[in-house]
Design an enzyme around this catalytic site. Structure first.
Site, short mmCIF file in Angstrom:
data_model
loop_
_atom_site.label_atom_id
_atom_site.label_comp_id
_atom_site.label_asym_id
_atom_site.label_seq_id
_atom_site.Cartn_x
_atom_site.Cartn_y
_atom_site.Cartn_z
N ASN A 1 -46.61 -22.02 -9.18
CA ASN A 1 -46.17 -20.68 -9.57
C ASN A 1 -44.67 -20.63 -9.28
O ASN A 1 -44.24 -20.63 -8.13
CB ASN A 1 -46.90 -19.60 -8.77
CG ASN A 1 -46.40 -18.20 -9.11
OD1 ASN A 1 -45.20 -17.96 -9.26
ND2 ASN A 1 -47.32 -17.25 -9.23
N GLU B 1 -46.39 -17.73 -13.85
CA GLU B 1 -45.43 -16.64 -13.65
C GLU B 1 -44.04 -17.05 -14.13
O GLU B 1 -43.04 -16.89 -13.44
CB GLU B 1 -45.40 -16.20 -12.18
CG GLU B 1 -44.97 -14.75 -12.06
CD GLU B 1 -45.12 -14.16 -10.66
OE1 GLU B 1 -44.69 -13.00 -10.49
OE2 GLU B 1 -45.65 -14.83 -9.75
N TYR C 1 -53.15 -18.11 -14.54
CA TYR C 1 -52.49 -17.23 -13.60
C TYR C 1 -53.36 -15.97 -13.47
O TYR C 1 -53.27 -15.04 -14.27
CB TYR C 1 -51.07 -16.89 -14.09
CG TYR C 1 -50.33 -15.89 -13.21
CD1 TYR C 1 -50.38 -15.98 -11.83
CD2 TYR C 1 -49.57 -14.87 -13.78
CE1 TYR C 1 -49.71 -15.07 -11.03
CE2 TYR C 1 -48.88 -13.96 -13.00
CZ TYR C 1 -48.96 -14.06 -11.62
OH TYR C 1 -48.29 -13.16 -10.84
N ASP D 1 -52.36 -20.65 -10.26
CA ASP D 1 -52.32 -19.66 -9.20
C ASP D 1 -53.52 -18.75 -9.43
O ASP D 1 -53.46 -17.85 -10.27
CB ASP D 1 -51.00 -18.88 -9.25
CG ASP D 1 -50.94 -17.78 -8.21
OD1 ASP D 1 -51.88 -17.66 -7.41
OD2 ASP D 1 -49.94 -17.02 -8.22
N ASP E 1 -42.06 -18.41 -3.84
CA ASP E 1 -42.85 -18.24 -2.62
C ASP E 1 -44.08 -19.15 -2.61
O ASP E 1 -44.83 -19.18 -1.63
CB ASP E 1 -43.24 -16.77 -2.39
CG ASP E 1 -43.79 -16.08 -3.63
OD1 ASP E 1 -43.86 -16.71 -4.71
OD2 ASP E 1 -44.15 -14.89 -3.53
N HIS E 2 -44.27 -19.90 -3.69
CA HIS E 2 -45.35 -20.89 -3.78
C HIS E 2 -44.77 -22.30 -3.69
O HIS E 2 -43.62 -22.53 -4.09
CB HIS E 2 -46.09 -20.78 -5.11
CG HIS E 2 -46.85 -19.51 -5.29
ND1 HIS E 2 -48.23 -19.45 -5.24
CD2 HIS E 2 -46.43 -18.24 -5.56
CE1 HIS E 2 -48.63 -18.20 -5.45
NE2 HIS E 2 -47.55 -17.45 -5.65
#
EC number: 3.1.11.2
Length: 262
Positions: free
Chosen positions: A9, A36, A107, A150, A252-253
């Site tokens: 992601n 994303e 996603y 994700d 953040d992944h």
């Protein structure tokens, strides 16, 4: 044929083009599935990826949010997408490699903040999305397939930093975990990552809110690689590239990898 696949992601493929290129150059997976992307397909920076050997892509996009893409060194055929829960979002795309393996890139909706569909429409949409995934795989049982993405659920107790403290937090609630298991059961999917790394805490996401994410280590395993029974034993060498969470302007992944010998 051996090939390595990664899922990530990226939280805006255009904003984070430099670290996508860093991953492609340094790790060189044969296939990279992104979620994303937050970009229309025609705005994805394919030229930079092509220069690194990734001349093939199947993708679905929209401006500003959602979006999924499969970048590949190997020829890949676009075999469609599904609009689960009729959200009108770019959350799924499928591609087929020349060896006959179909890759599903998902996603799944995050589900908002409150795990109650009566007060949180987004949570209801997440559960409905998973239910329609389940029904699809039940009616059209996948073969020679890999599912990545994700999925916004950390199913196991050791997929989160604190099982007890996250039981009522969206992404680890029992109802979400049950829905995810129903999807797995419907497609007879095997959790490749946990088959390879069966024990211990394992995370792929750390919140931006943490002042020092690495030290606090309050992570969750939201990103998954699954395979159908006919190819699950061909998978090996699973890993999470934790270091990527600390790259400049990171997602953040972190990317999750697996290799398949087929």
């Amino acid at each position: 044929m051996s090939f390595t696949l990664a899922t990530w992601n990226i939280n805006s493929v255009r904003l984070r083009e430099p670290i996508v290129c860093k991953l492609l150059a340094e790790e060189g997976p044969d296939v990279l599935c992104l979620q994303e992307c937050k970009s229309p397909v025609d705005k994805i920076p394919t030229e930079a990826f092509r220069e690194l050997g990734y001349g093939h892509m199947v993708a679905r996009g929209q401006k500003g949010y959602n979006g999924v893409a499969i970048l590949s060194k190997l020829p890949i055929e676009d075999v469609g997408d599904k609009d689960f829960a009729s959200l009108g979002h770019a959350r799924h795309v499928a591609g087929r490699l020349e060896n006959g393996v179909t890759i599903h890139n998902f996603y799944v909706p995050a589900g908002g903040d409150k795990p109650d569909r009566e007060v949180n429409e987004k949570f209801g949409q997440k559960l409905d999305y998973l239910t329609e995934m389940r029904d699809w795989f039940h009616s059209d049982r996948p073969e020679k397939a890999i599912l990545v993405g994700d999925l916004n659920i950390a199913p196991r107790e050791d997929d989160v930093w604190s099982h007890k403290q996250l039981l009522k937090i969206v992404s680890h609630t029992p109802v979400e975990v049950d829905h995810l298991h129903d999807v797995m059961d419907a497609g007879k999917w095997a959790d490749v990552t946990r088959n390879d790394i069966p024990k211990g805490k394992l995370y792929s996401w750390w919140s931006y809110r943490a002042r020092d994410w690495d030290v606090a280590d309050k992570g969750r395993r939201l990103d998954h690689i699954w395979a159908t029974p006919d190819i699950q034993n061909a998978a090996h060498s699973s890993r999470v590239l934790r270091a990527a969470r600390g790259w400049e302007k990171p997602s953040d992944h972190a990317p999750v990898f697996a290799t398949f010998d087929l």
